[in-house]
Design a protein around this motif. Structure first.
Motif, PDB file in Angstrom:
ATOM      1  N   ASN A 171      58.719  57.603  45.144  1.00  0.00           N
ATOM      2  CA  ASN A 171      58.836  58.577  44.257  1.00  0.00           C
ATOM      3  C   ASN A 171      57.594  59.586  44.099  1.00  0.00           C
ATOM      4  O   ASN A 171      57.375  60.859  44.470  1.00  0.00           O
ATOM      5  CB  ASN A 171      58.958  58.324  42.576  1.00  0.00           C
ATOM      6  CG  ASN A 171      60.649  58.064  42.449  1.00  0.00           C
ATOM      7  OD1 ASN A 171      61.196  58.885  42.696  1.00  0.00           O
ATOM      8  ND2 ASN A 171      60.678  57.018  41.513  1.00  0.00           N
ATOM      9  N   ASP A 172      56.315  58.446  44.378  1.00  0.00           N
ATOM     10  CA  ASP A 172      54.901  59.339  44.261  1.00  0.00           C
ATOM     11  C   ASP A 172      54.923  59.979  45.645  1.00  0.00           C
ATOM     12  O   ASP A 172      54.452  61.166  45.696  1.00  0.00           O
ATOM     13  CB  ASP A 172      54.015  58.411  44.172  1.00  0.00           C
ATOM     14  CG  ASP A 172      53.968  57.788  42.815  1.00  0.00           C
ATOM     15  OD1 ASP A 172      54.417  58.252  41.831  1.00  0.00           O
ATOM     16  OD2 ASP A 172      53.310  56.575  42.640  1.00  0.00           O
ATOM     17  N   GLY A 200      57.065  63.440  45.832  1.00  0.00           N
ATOM     18  CA  GLY A 200      56.005  64.265  45.052  1.00  0.00           C
ATOM     19  C   GLY A 200      54.899  64.716  45.929  1.00  0.00           C
ATOM     20  O   GLY A 200      55.027  66.262  45.839  1.00  0.00           O
ATOM     21  N   SER A 236      62.446  63.558  40.751  1.00  0.00           N
ATOM     22  CA  SER A 236      61.800  62.281  40.864  1.00  0.00           C
ATOM     23  C   SER A 236      62.626  61.297  39.661  1.00  0.00           C
ATOM     24  O   SER A 236      63.180  61.837  38.685  1.00  0.00           O
ATOM     25  CB  SER A 236      60.495  62.431  40.292  1.00  0.00           C
ATOM     26  OG  SER A 236      59.768  61.175  39.973  1.00  0.00           O
ATOM     27  N   HIS A 286      60.873  58.563  38.665  1.00  0.00           N
ATOM     28  CA  HIS A 286      59.879  57.960  38.113  1.00  0.00           C
ATOM     29  C   HIS A 286      60.195  57.522  36.609  1.00  0.00           C
ATOM     30  O   HIS A 286      60.479  58.542  35.874  1.00  0.00           O
ATOM     31  CB  HIS A 286      58.533  58.743  38.029  1.00  0.00           C
ATOM     32  CG  HIS A 286      57.267  58.157  37.725  1.00  0.00           C
ATOM     33  ND1 HIS A 286      56.194  58.009  38.683  1.00  0.00           N
ATOM     34  CD2 HIS A 286      56.896  57.698  36.431  1.00  0.00           C
ATOM     35  CE1 HIS A 286      55.153  57.136  37.913  1.00  0.00           C
ATOM     36  NE2 HIS A 286      55.461  57.258  36.608  1.00  0.00           N
ATOM     37  N   ARG A 301      62.985  60.196  31.674  1.00  0.00           N
ATOM     38  CA  ARG A 301      62.425  60.895  32.886  1.00  0.00           C
ATOM     39  C   ARG A 301      60.938  61.380  32.683  1.00  0.00           C
ATOM     40  O   ARG A 301      60.795  62.346  31.810  1.00  0.00           O
ATOM     41  CB  ARG A 301      63.378  62.167  33.131  1.00  0.00           C
ATOM     42  CG  ARG A 301      62.740  63.185  34.163  1.00  0.00           C
ATOM     43  CD  ARG A 301      63.602  64.197  34.613  1.00  0.00           C
ATOM     44  NE  ARG A 301      64.330  65.051  33.705  1.00  0.00           N
ATOM     45  CZ  ARG A 301      63.884  65.919  33.081  1.00  0.00           C
ATOM     46  NH1 ARG A 301      62.173  66.335  33.280  1.00  0.00           N
ATOM     47  NH2 ARG A 301      64.433  66.833  32.317  1.00  0.00           N
ATOM     48  N   GLN A 342      58.715  62.404  34.359  1.00  0.00           N
ATOM     49  CA  GLN A 342      58.240  63.783  35.369  1.00  0.00           C
ATOM     50  C   GLN A 342      59.283  64.721  34.942  1.00  0.00           C
ATOM     51  O   GLN A 342      60.225  64.539  34.375  1.00  0.00           O
ATOM     52  CB  GLN A 342      58.054  63.228  36.780  1.00  0.00           C
ATOM     53  CG  GLN A 342      56.894  62.408  36.853  1.00  0.00           C
ATOM     54  CD  GLN A 342      56.877  62.074  38.328  1.00  0.00           C
ATOM     55  OE1 GLN A 342      57.363  62.532  39.138  1.00  0.00           O
ATOM     56  NE2 GLN A 342      55.297  61.361  38.744  1.00  0.00           N
ATOM     57  N   ASN A 365      60.234  69.613  41.022  1.00  0.00           N
ATOM     58  CA  ASN A 365      59.093  70.191  41.157  1.00  0.00           C
ATOM     59  C   ASN A 365      59.024  71.859  40.509  1.00  0.00           C
ATOM     60  O   ASN A 365      57.915  72.484  40.480  1.00  0.00           O
ATOM     61  CB  ASN A 365      58.780  70.210  42.538  1.00  0.00           C
ATOM     62  CG  ASN A 365      59.842  70.871  43.425  1.00  0.00           C
ATOM     63  OD1 ASN A 365      60.783  70.103  43.688  1.00  0.00           O
ATOM     64  ND2 ASN A 365      59.433  71.951  44.061  1.00  0.00           N
TER      65      ASN A 365
END
Length: 374
Positions: free
Chosen positions: A50-51, A54, A67, A69, A257, A259, A263
């Protein structure tokens, strides 16, 4: 007659609490330490995926990334709960589950890069293509499970969706068909509280999403979606029920969630930071790490090994997405149907002609009149 056996519990099933302490449950057993260590490794890898994804979005190497995350316990639990002969039908937010089922990370992200239809061999991995339309994969999952039942195959289908998908007509149709025809499918709803910016309270007035199951004649259950031990236990029971002829089930995981939706989303417009921070204290990684360390099943060496493995995955993701894709225009027609129709052949011929006429050498010749001067 009220079929109370189909109703979920008033509170979600939990086997390890937020402090990393085991919780005794009268029905569900805590998975063994080896299973939980494997799950923890999956959580570490999922968080790193996930990181890294991103970061790749910010670098312009991924077009979009939804994501998961904070939802890694659901992702890992889903991948581990089904067997080698079973199928996973994921959504766009389930890249971690797809990768955990054995799909190469670079292949799993091709769809989100925007340059291919799926990116991986669905038959080889028994993972259906990720979908961006809400709930459409649920109908596909039910049809696949029905076909497997007719063929007498040892196949259970695990169909993933989010809380937003439960507001779609496809959700109703899938659950109704699955229950009426008694097919081996498990519906796993990852309730992360928001369908983009719409909170759950604006989607349903039901006590829980799992309560919807009784309306279709199937059992429903609620599980703490940040407790991977509970996710494994509840999903494992539902999968076994489907495998042994018990029919479909609906499992709702309560998670969050952490995040933004993607994006392209600004989540500060519809939720408070205090709410996000409160859920941060329920992190599935910290919870399982604390439990495993407490029983002596996890040490610094294992932590380092898992972190190194996750970094290897991230490195492969960066390398794969740092290359240009060699696009073949014929792919637009090659994968529509197994056998190309005369109409598709005609369309491809027209496009091929346009491409040929647009090549530099042909464009130069076309610009020079016959018999004239340059």
């Amino acid at each position: 007659m009220l079929h109370t056996e189909l109703l979920p519990r008033d509170t979600a099933v939990r086997l390890i609490d937020e402090n990393g302490t085991a919780v005794t449950d009268e029905h569900y057993a805590l998975p063994d330490a080896d299973t939980l260590v494997r799950a923890y490794r999956g959580l570490i890898e999922g968080r790193r995926i996930n990181d890294q994804a991103g970061a790749l979005v910010r670098q312009g190497r991924l077009a979009v990334y939804p994501s998961s995350h904070g939802q890694e316990a659901c992702q890992v639990g889903a991948s581990m709960a089904i067997g080698d002969t079973d199928w996973l039908f994921p959504t766009y937010r389930d890249s971690v589950a797809v990768i955990a089922r054995g799909v190469d990370p670079a292949d799993a992200l091709v769809l989100l890069k925007g340059d291919w239809h799926s990116g991986y061999d669905v038959r080889a991995h028994r993972v259906a293509p990720q979908t961006t339309p809400l709930a459409t994969q649920l109908l596909h999952a039910v049809g696949f499970a029905q076909a497997a039942k007719h063929r007498g195959e040892d196949t259970v289908v695990l169909a993933l969706c989010g809380d937003g998908a439960t507001s779609e007509g496809d959700f109703h149709e899938a659950l109704n068909f699955a229950a009426v025809f008694h097919v081996p499918v498990v519906f796993f709803v990852q309730n992360n509280e928001f369908a983009i910016s719409v909170p759950l309270s604006r989607q349903t007035a039901a006590p829980s999403l799992a309560h919807k199951a009784i309306g279709y004649g199937m059992p429903g259950q609620r599980v703490d979606g940040n407790d991977v031990a509970a996710v494994l236990a509840v999903l494992g029971e539902a999968v076994e029920r489907a495998r042994t002829g018990g029919g479909p089930s609906l499992v709702e995981a309560h998670t969050y969630r952490m995040q933004a939706h993607t994006n392209a989303d600004d989540d500060t417009r519809y939720r408070e930071r205090e709410e996000v921070q409160a859920w941060g204290a329920r992190d599935p990684l910290v919870r399982l790490r604390t439990y495993l360390a407490g029983i002596g099943a996890l040490d610094d060496a294992a932590e380092a090994q898992f972190a190194a493995g996750a970094e290897t995955i991230a490195t492969a993701m960066r390398a794969a997405l740092n290359t240009d894709t060699d696009l073949d225009p014929e792919d637009l027609f090659r994968f529509v149907t197994e056998t190309r129709s005369p109409q598709l052949e005609e369309q491809w011929a027209l496009l091929r002609g346009e491409i040929e006429r647009g090549r530099p050498e042909n464009a130069e010749n076309a610009a020079t009149p016959t018999g004239g001067h340059r």
